[in-house]
Design a protein around this motif. Structure first.
Motif, PDB file in Angstrom:
ATOM      1  N   SER A 160       9.364 -10.935  -2.662  1.00  0.00           N
ATOM      2  CA  SER A 160      10.218 -11.107  -1.570  1.00  0.00           C
ATOM      3  C   SER A 160       8.825 -10.448  -0.642  1.00  0.00           C
ATOM      4  CB  SER A 160      10.451  -9.952  -2.245  1.00  0.00           C
ATOM      5  OG  SER A 160      11.535 -10.682  -3.294  1.00  0.00           O
ATOM      6  N   GLU A 203      10.115 -12.817 -11.543  1.00  0.00           N
ATOM      7  CA  GLU A 203      10.726 -13.121 -10.253  1.00  0.00           C
ATOM      8  C   GLU A 203      10.208 -13.557  -9.483  1.00  0.00           C
ATOM      9  OE1 GLU A 203      14.112  -9.059  -8.094  1.00  0.00           O
ATOM     10  OE2 GLU A 203      11.715  -8.579  -9.270  1.00  0.00           O
ATOM     11  N   TYR A 204      10.695 -14.017  -8.298  1.00  0.00           N
ATOM     12  CA  TYR A 204       9.851 -14.925  -7.432  1.00  0.00           C
ATOM     13  C   TYR A 204       9.347 -13.507  -6.425  1.00  0.00           C
ATOM     14  CZ  TYR A 204      14.356 -14.656  -4.969  1.00  0.00           C
ATOM     15  OH  TYR A 204      15.304 -14.704  -4.435  1.00  0.00           O
ATOM     16  N   GLN A 206       8.070 -18.782  -9.996  1.00  0.00           N
ATOM     17  CA  GLN A 206       8.888 -18.347 -10.630  1.00  0.00           C
ATOM     18  C   GLN A 206       7.831 -18.465 -12.400  1.00  0.00           C
ATOM     19  OE1 GLN A 206      13.035 -18.402 -10.602  1.00  0.00           O
ATOM     20  NE2 GLN A 206      12.867 -16.636 -11.891  1.00  0.00           N
ATOM     21  N   ARG A 218      10.649 -20.934  -4.435  1.00  0.00           N
ATOM     22  CA  ARG A 218      10.834 -20.148  -4.984  1.00  0.00           C
ATOM     23  C   ARG A 218      10.673 -19.902  -6.927  1.00  0.00           C
ATOM     24  NH1 ARG A 218      15.609 -16.506  -1.336  1.00  0.00           N
ATOM     25  NH2 ARG A 218      13.578 -16.212  -0.414  1.00  0.00           N
ATOM     26  N   GLU A 267      19.121 -12.915  -9.562  1.00  0.00           N
ATOM     27  CA  GLU A 267      17.804 -13.378  -9.092  1.00  0.00           C
ATOM     28  C   GLU A 267      16.420 -12.689  -9.782  1.00  0.00           C
ATOM     29  OE1 GLU A 267      17.743 -14.713  -5.453  1.00  0.00           O
ATOM     30  OE2 GLU A 267      19.522 -15.910  -5.447  1.00  0.00           O
ATOM     31  N   GLU A 268      17.201 -11.515 -10.412  1.00  0.00           N
ATOM     32  CA  GLU A 268      15.785 -10.625 -11.127  1.00  0.00           C
ATOM     33  C   GLU A 268      15.203 -11.308 -12.332  1.00  0.00           C
ATOM     34  OE1 GLU A 268      18.082  -7.116 -11.331  1.00  0.00           O
ATOM     35  OE2 GLU A 268      18.844  -7.176 -13.068  1.00  0.00           O
ATOM     36  N   SER A 269      13.747 -10.176 -12.532  1.00  0.00           N
ATOM     37  CA  SER A 269      12.900 -10.681 -13.238  1.00  0.00           C
ATOM     38  C   SER A 269      13.934 -10.891 -14.498  1.00  0.00           C
ATOM     39  CB  SER A 269      11.591  -9.684 -13.953  1.00  0.00           C
ATOM     40  OG  SER A 269      10.700 -10.146 -12.633  1.00  0.00           O
TER      41      SER A 269
END
Ligand code: ADE
Length: 233
Positions: free
Chosen positions: A185, A182-183, A217, A213, A173-175
């Motif tokens: 956090s 990434e969204y 993004q 999310r 789920e990372e950039s």
């Protein structure tokens, strides 16, 4: 994965002993070996550079020490496979998450850190007889040498080697993994110095959280890195 690094500044790589990569080395997931190029010189001054043929500013790294160290690493390699030999260079292909993914599947990487105005061009041709040669740039700016670029690449590649990052889900789920940034956090407390965590994240509604999310993004990518969105079309 075995990683050999050739440099005239071995101390740059002392930090590989700390943090996640240090643990991975300790656990035997990453076998990193640092080689001092000056140990492969044969003169009293341990010379690694000389003036360029044709004239011009700066010094060029001499081919002989490079030939010796590459022979030692690749020729006598106990891995029995042809390594991928990476020369960090602002004149190379740009390093991306896709490059990191691709290189994380290799068994043996060699990083050759150039200094001064570069390495004698014949070294690349010779290295290509020992393995796959890649000239790789961190981006469109100039560093003093390949050491910092190699460190960045070793970290980006090393963390993709299975087992190095404890929870593999955190890699998903990372950039850049899905071509988007990434969204945002948040963690506790839900209210901090007048700044609130978005309500949707407190709702417990998984579908709405996932949609929010995704929207974040796309919006962040549109604002900060529109080039990534045009790459996708
Ligand atoms: N060496 C000097 N500048 C560099 C860059 N931008 N990327 C990789 N290696 C380099």
């Amino acid at each position: 994965m075995r990683i050999d690094v050739v440099t005239i500044f071995p101390a740059f790589f002392d930090i590989l002993d700390v943090s996640l990569l240090g643990k991975a080395r300790g656990a035997g997931l990453l076998d990193v070996r640092i080689h001092d190029l000056r140990s492969h010189t044969h003169d009293r001054h341990r010379t690694v550079d000389d003036s360029p043929y044709g004239g011009g500013a700066g010094m060029v790294m001499k081919p002989e020490p490079w030939g010796d160290v590459l022979d030692e690493i690749a020729g006598a390699a106990d891995t029995g496979i042809r390594p991928t030999i990476i020369f960090p260079s602002p004149a190379g292909e740009v390093f991306t998450q896709a490059t990191a993914r691709e290189l994380s599947t290799r068994n043996h990487l060699v990083f050759g850190c150039g200094r001064y105005e570069g390495i004698d061009e014949r070294v690349f041709a010779y290295a290509a007889t020992l393995g796959e040669v890649r000239l790789v740039s961190l981006g469109d700016y100039v560093l003093n040498g390949g050491e910092v670029a190699s460190m960045a690449m070793i970290e980006a590649i090393g963390r993709l080697v299975p087992g190095v990052v404890g929870n593999p889900e955190s890699l998903v789920e990372e950039s850049h993994e899905d071509g988007l940034l990434e969204y945002p956090s948040y963690t506790k407390p839900s209210s901090w110095r007048g700044y609130e965590v978005p309500d949707v994240l407190l709702s417990g509604h998984h579908g709405r959280v996932a949609q929010w999310r995704r929207d974040q993004q796309i919006e962040r990518t549109r604002l900060r890195r529109p080039d990534l969105l045009s790459d996708q079309i």
